[in-house]
Design an enzyme around this catalytic site. Structure first.
Site, PDB file in Angstrom:
ATOM      1  N   ASP A  19       9.113  -2.427  -6.602  1.00 54.15           N
ATOM      2  CA  ASP A  19       8.522  -1.374  -7.774  1.00 54.15           C
ATOM      3  C   ASP A  19       7.814  -0.913  -8.671  1.00 54.15           C
ATOM      4  O   ASP A  19       8.835  -1.975  -9.513  1.00 54.15           O
ATOM      5  CB  ASP A  19       8.748   0.478  -6.552  1.00 54.15           C
ATOM      6  CG  ASP A  19       7.672   1.365  -6.604  1.00 54.15           C
ATOM      7  OD1 ASP A  19       6.548   1.113  -6.511  1.00 54.15           O
ATOM      8  OD2 ASP A  19       7.895   2.270  -6.386  1.00 54.15           O
ATOM      9  N   GLY A  20       6.411  -0.213  -8.745  1.00 54.20           N
ATOM     10  CA  GLY A  20       5.999  -0.053 -10.207  1.00 54.20           C
ATOM     11  C   GLY A  20       5.532   0.895 -10.491  1.00 54.20           C
ATOM     12  O   GLY A  20       5.861   1.968  -9.517  1.00 54.20           O
ATOM     13  N   GLU A  61       3.622  -3.328 -10.195  1.00 57.96           N
ATOM     14  CA  GLU A  61       3.818  -4.333  -9.440  1.00 57.96           C
ATOM     15  C   GLU A  61       4.162  -5.423  -9.079  1.00 57.96           C
ATOM     16  O   GLU A  61       5.395  -5.719  -8.291  1.00 57.96           O
ATOM     17  CB  GLU A  61       2.649  -3.535  -8.039  1.00 57.96           C
ATOM     18  CG  GLU A  61       2.684  -1.666  -7.910  1.00 57.96           C
ATOM     19  CD  GLU A  61       3.671  -1.442  -7.264  1.00 57.96           C
ATOM     20  OE1 GLU A  61       4.355  -1.742  -6.862  1.00 57.96           O
ATOM     21  OE2 GLU A  61       3.661  -0.525  -6.471  1.00 57.96           O
ATOM     22  N   ASP A  83       5.688  -1.400  -1.669  1.00 57.69           N
ATOM     23  CA  ASP A  83       5.182  -0.558  -1.044  1.00 57.69           C
ATOM     24  C   ASP A  83       3.230  -1.449  -1.344  1.00 57.69           C
ATOM     25  O   ASP A  83       2.612  -0.211  -1.613  1.00 57.69           O
ATOM     26  CB  ASP A  83       4.887   0.715  -1.340  1.00 57.69           C
ATOM     27  CG  ASP A  83       5.000   0.961  -3.196  1.00 57.69           C
ATOM     28  OD1 ASP A  83       4.796   0.331  -3.945  1.00 57.69           O
ATOM     29  OD2 ASP A  83       5.479   2.223  -2.933  1.00 57.69           O
ATOM     30  N   HIS A 138       7.184   5.736  -0.318  1.00 58.03           N
ATOM     31  CA  HIS A 138       7.417   7.406  -0.673  1.00 58.03           C
ATOM     32  C   HIS A 138       7.319   7.656   0.994  1.00 58.03           C
ATOM     33  O   HIS A 138       7.182   9.165   1.179  1.00 58.03           O
ATOM     34  CB  HIS A 138       6.129   8.664  -1.679  1.00 58.03           C
ATOM     35  CG  HIS A 138       6.218   7.826  -2.731  1.00 58.03           C
ATOM     36  ND1 HIS A 138       7.403   7.670  -3.637  1.00 58.03           N
ATOM     37  CD2 HIS A 138       5.231   7.076  -3.642  1.00 58.03           C
ATOM     38  CE1 HIS A 138       6.706   7.434  -4.902  1.00 58.03           C
ATOM     39  NE2 HIS A 138       5.356   6.486  -4.748  1.00 58.03           N
ATOM     40  N   ASP A 148      11.547   2.436  -6.357  1.00 53.95           N
ATOM     41  CA  ASP A 148      11.048   3.173  -7.185  1.00 53.95           C
ATOM     42  C   ASP A 148      11.973   4.106  -8.798  1.00 53.95           C
ATOM     43  O   ASP A 148      11.168   4.709  -9.694  1.00 53.95           O
ATOM     44  CB  ASP A 148      10.134   4.661  -6.264  1.00 53.95           C
ATOM     45  CG  ASP A 148       9.537   5.665  -6.705  1.00 53.95           C
ATOM     46  OD1 ASP A 148       8.513   5.185  -7.573  1.00 53.95           O
ATOM     47  OD2 ASP A 148       9.536   6.756  -6.866  1.00 53.95           O
TER      48      ASP A 148
END
Length: 162
Positions: A19-20, A61, A83, A138, A148
């Site tokens: 994740d970023g 990301e 995501d 999320h 995250d």
């Protein structure tokens, strides 16, 4: 004496979540990744994270995925979860094939952003057997929530140290 080449070792299976995060876009950003190898109770988990003072969410990301794949010490069979539709769709739909064919230009003739990261990722996609898996962000997916937190935490730590 058997002079036949031995069968190659099977690829190790590795699960990666990436994740970023970015505060402003552009702005300070962070990335996080978790690599999982083995089966319980012998699971090995490794977290990676980093931050940049001025970046974009897409760069973070892509950086997370590149850093995670580059951390693998040998070719592996990888299920990489993100995501980021930008990341996953580029590989699933092979956007980069068109970019390369057009001299790193998008269909609208504008230059492809983040070429440096795409080239790193393409090299790793060649090195490993990667399945690119889109997860909903999320949405309570434990490892996605974890990465995250790594990304946001790396960004906040960097911002606090400035």
């Amino acid at each position: 004496m058997n002079l036949e080449p031995s069968d190659p070792e099977p690829l190790k299976d590795v699960t990666i979540y990436t994740d970023g995060a970015c505060s402003g876009n552009p702005g300070p950003g962070g990335w996080g990744a978790t690599l999982v190898y083995g089966t319980p109770p012998d699971t090995i988990t490794r977290d990676l994270k980093g931050a940049e003072p001025e970046t974009t969410n897409n760069r973070m990301e892509l950086t997370a995925a590149a850093e995670a794949l580059e951390a693998l010490q040998e070719p592996c069979r990888v299920r990489l979860h993100s995501d980021s539709a930008y990341l996953i769709n580029a590989f699933k739909d092979r956007w980069m094939d068109g970019w390369v064919r057009r001299g790193w230009k998008k269909a609208d003739k504008k230059p492809v952003l983040n070429r440096d990261l795409w080239e790193r990722l393409m090299a790793q996609d060649e090195r490993h057997d990667v399945a690119w898996v889109k997860v909903k962000g999320h949405a309570g997916v434990p490892l996605n929530e974890h990465v995250d937190g790594l990304a946001v935490g790396a960004m906040r730590t960097m911002m606090a140290e400035r």
